[in-house]
Design an enzyme around this catalytic site. Structure first.
Site, PDB file in Angstrom:
ATOM      1  N   CYS A 125     -33.231 -82.774  50.552  1.00  0.00           N
ATOM      2  CA  CYS A 125     -32.455 -83.517  51.555  1.00  0.00           C
ATOM      3  C   CYS A 125     -32.413 -85.007  51.281  1.00  0.00           C
ATOM      4  CB  CYS A 125     -33.031 -83.274  52.949  1.00  0.00           C
ATOM      5  SG  CYS A 125     -32.929 -81.567  53.511  1.00  0.00           S
ATOM      6  N   PRO A 127     -35.172 -88.654  49.881  1.00  0.00           N
ATOM      7  CA  PRO A 127     -36.487 -89.133  49.444  1.00  0.00           C
ATOM      8  C   PRO A 127     -37.602 -88.692  50.385  1.00  0.00           C
ATOM      9  CG  PRO A 127     -35.208 -90.929  50.399  1.00  0.00           C
ATOM     10  CD  PRO A 127     -34.281 -89.755  50.286  1.00  0.00           C
ATOM     11  N   ILE A 128     -38.802 -88.569  49.824  1.00  0.00           N
ATOM     12  CA  ILE A 128     -39.981 -88.163  50.588  1.00  0.00           C
ATOM     13  C   ILE A 128     -41.022 -89.267  50.454  1.00  0.00           C
ATOM     14  CG2 ILE A 128     -41.806 -86.439  50.838  1.00  0.00           C
ATOM     15  CD1 ILE A 128     -39.889 -84.365  49.723  1.00  0.00           C
ATOM     16  N   LYS A 147     -39.982 -86.961  55.527  1.00  0.00           N
ATOM     17  CA  LYS A 147     -38.845 -86.434  54.778  1.00  0.00           C
ATOM     18  C   LYS A 147     -37.600 -87.099  55.337  1.00  0.00           C
ATOM     19  CE  LYS A 147     -38.487 -82.568  52.968  1.00  0.00           C
ATOM     20  NZ  LYS A 147     -38.230 -81.149  52.610  1.00  0.00           N
ATOM     21  N   ASP A 251     -40.032 -67.030  48.358  1.00  0.00           N
ATOM     22  CA  ASP A 251     -40.470 -67.681  47.118  1.00  0.00           C
ATOM     23  C   ASP A 251     -41.975 -67.918  47.153  1.00  0.00           C
ATOM     24  OD1 ASP A 251     -40.393 -68.869  44.633  1.00  0.00           O
ATOM     25  OD2 ASP A 251     -39.608 -70.785  45.344  1.00  0.00           O
TER      26      ASP A 251
END
Length: 422
Positions: A125, A127-128, A147, A251
């Site tokens: 989405c 930058p973190i 986030k 996953d």
């Protein structure tokens, strides 16, 4: 009657012919009735079978929670209300103003966050960042992950970002999932505030265990058989929780598990679960490393929690080999053909027969034959009682990320620390 007489060439005075005529009618009428009945029965059976197949596509094998229907998050406001905002006629500012009340309980005042943000990576989405959040005690600031939604963002991107926050509201809290601390959504830039699991992902932890290092940052970098079961049990608890919410992860892998210093495991990477929540199915655009996927996923069939069970078996292999790539002798593009021959991985030398038996139960071809997360957890809890907690798992070779990525079939960039909650 007249037509029948004509066909039989009967006269009114010919009694024998009339008898034959009546016999003919006795044969024809029941035959027609039986034919009509069989046609109707066939139509009913066809409709029934079609409905059954539709239901099977909406759910997994017996005992698996059905996939929820798609949700239109653009209309959800929480508190039992709706936000009726046609996207084509709404600006980002108006949309935020209308949806913020629904997220009021989650809002974190921006002044509680440190002004200096440390960017640690880039997510799907945006930058973190890592930041400190004021807890009311100046001596005890709390480290959190922010986030951010990349800018400039359109209305659909904003809607999706807020939908992910609403997804957390739906999930609630679980000790083995990364927790949502709050959000900042009253204006741009938008932030999702998550707990900071500072020790990083399980795969990196396993690779560090290969080094001749006893402790680092207060964390003991070694692993025993009992600890493998302990971590696995926590992952299964998270999967059980998702199953209760009519979801699955999609996953399960060491790279999607974050570790705390006390070996608490937290499942992250819930982007596919969010897709199931919003759309009722997994998007074909999502790229998942093939070697972790169950056969039905490789064949593009409807997925379920039992596909996560298959991947959990791969996770056990990752842990007991301290982060080795699965199927090292099989190219990623040939994995489906390999599995179609009913071939599974051999028992690693560091793996006990008990653990390998659990792995094999996860790798049964038919998903209905695999255990549920709860059944697996009970098996792990039984195995923990007799598991070795003294001998440390040892693998002398160090991992070269580029070689690992090539064998595992994943991008090298994905191996670097990526705080991927969603």
């Amino acid at each position: 009657m007249g037509m029948t007489r004509m066909l039989l060439e009967c006269s009114l005075s010919d009694k024998l012919c009339v008898i034959q005529e009546k016999q003919y009618e006795v044969i024809i009428v029941p035959t027609l009735l039986v034919t009509i009945f069989l046609i109707l029965l066939g139509v009913i059976l066809w409709l029934f079978i079609r409905e059954q197949r539709t239901q099977q596509q909406r759910s997994g094998p017996q005992g698996i929670a059905p996939v929820p229907p798609p949700r239109d998050l653009s209309w959800e406001a929480g508190h039992g209300g709706n936000v009726a905002l046609p996207l084509k006629e709404t600006s980002v500012e108006n949309f935020l103003g209308a949806t913020t009340p629904a997220l009021a309980k989650l809002q974190v005042p921006r002044e509680q966050l440190s002004e200096v943000l440390e960017q640690i990576c880039s997510g799907s989405c945006g930058p973190i960042f890592r930041a400190n959040m004021n807890t009311g005690d100046p001596s005890k600031p709390k480290s959190v992950i922010l986030k951010a939604l990349k800018e400039p963002a359109g209305l659909h991107e904003v809607q999706d970002f807020l939908g992910r926050i609403q997804f957390h509201q739906y999930l609630g809290k679980h000790k083995n999932l990364v927790q949502l601390e709050g959000c900042c959504t009253e204006k741009l830039p938008l932030y999702m505030v998550l707990e900071d699991v500072a020790q990083g992902d399980l795969l990196s932890f396993l690779w560090t265990c290969r080094r001749d290092v006893m402790t680092m940052d207060g964390l003991l970098y070694d692993l025993t058989e009992k600890q493998v079961y302990h971590i696995g049990k926590q992952v299964l608890l998270a999967l059980e929780f998702l199953q209760e919410k009519h979801l699955f992860h999609g996953d399960v892998a060491a790279r999607n598990i974050l570790m705390q210093s006390d070996l608490t495991a937290k499942l992250c990477g819930l982007g596919l679960a969010y897709e199931v929540y919003t759309r009722g199915a997994i998007s074909s655009t999502q790229t998942i490393p093939l070697k972790w996927l169950a056969p039905e996923r490789l064949l593009l069939r409807p997925a379920s929690i039992r596909a996560d069970v298959w991947s959990f078996g791969i996770l056990l292999y990752e842990m007991v080999t301290l982060g080795a790539p699965p199927y090292p002798e099989v190219p990623p593009t040939s994995i489906l053909e390999h599995l179609q021959r009913r071939k599974i991985m051999k028992r690693p030398s560091s793996c006990t027969h008990t653990m390998y038996s659990i792995m094999k139960s996860c790798w049964r071809w038919r998903e209905a034959d695999r255990p549920s997360p709860r059944e697996l957890r009970l098996r792990l809890e039984a195995a923990i009682k007799t598991a070795d907690d003294e001998a440390v798992l040892q693998v002398p070779e160090l991992v070269v990320p580029e070689l690992y990525a090539a064998v595992a079939g994943i991008r090298v960039e994905s191996l670097f620390y990526n705080y991927s909650m969603l």
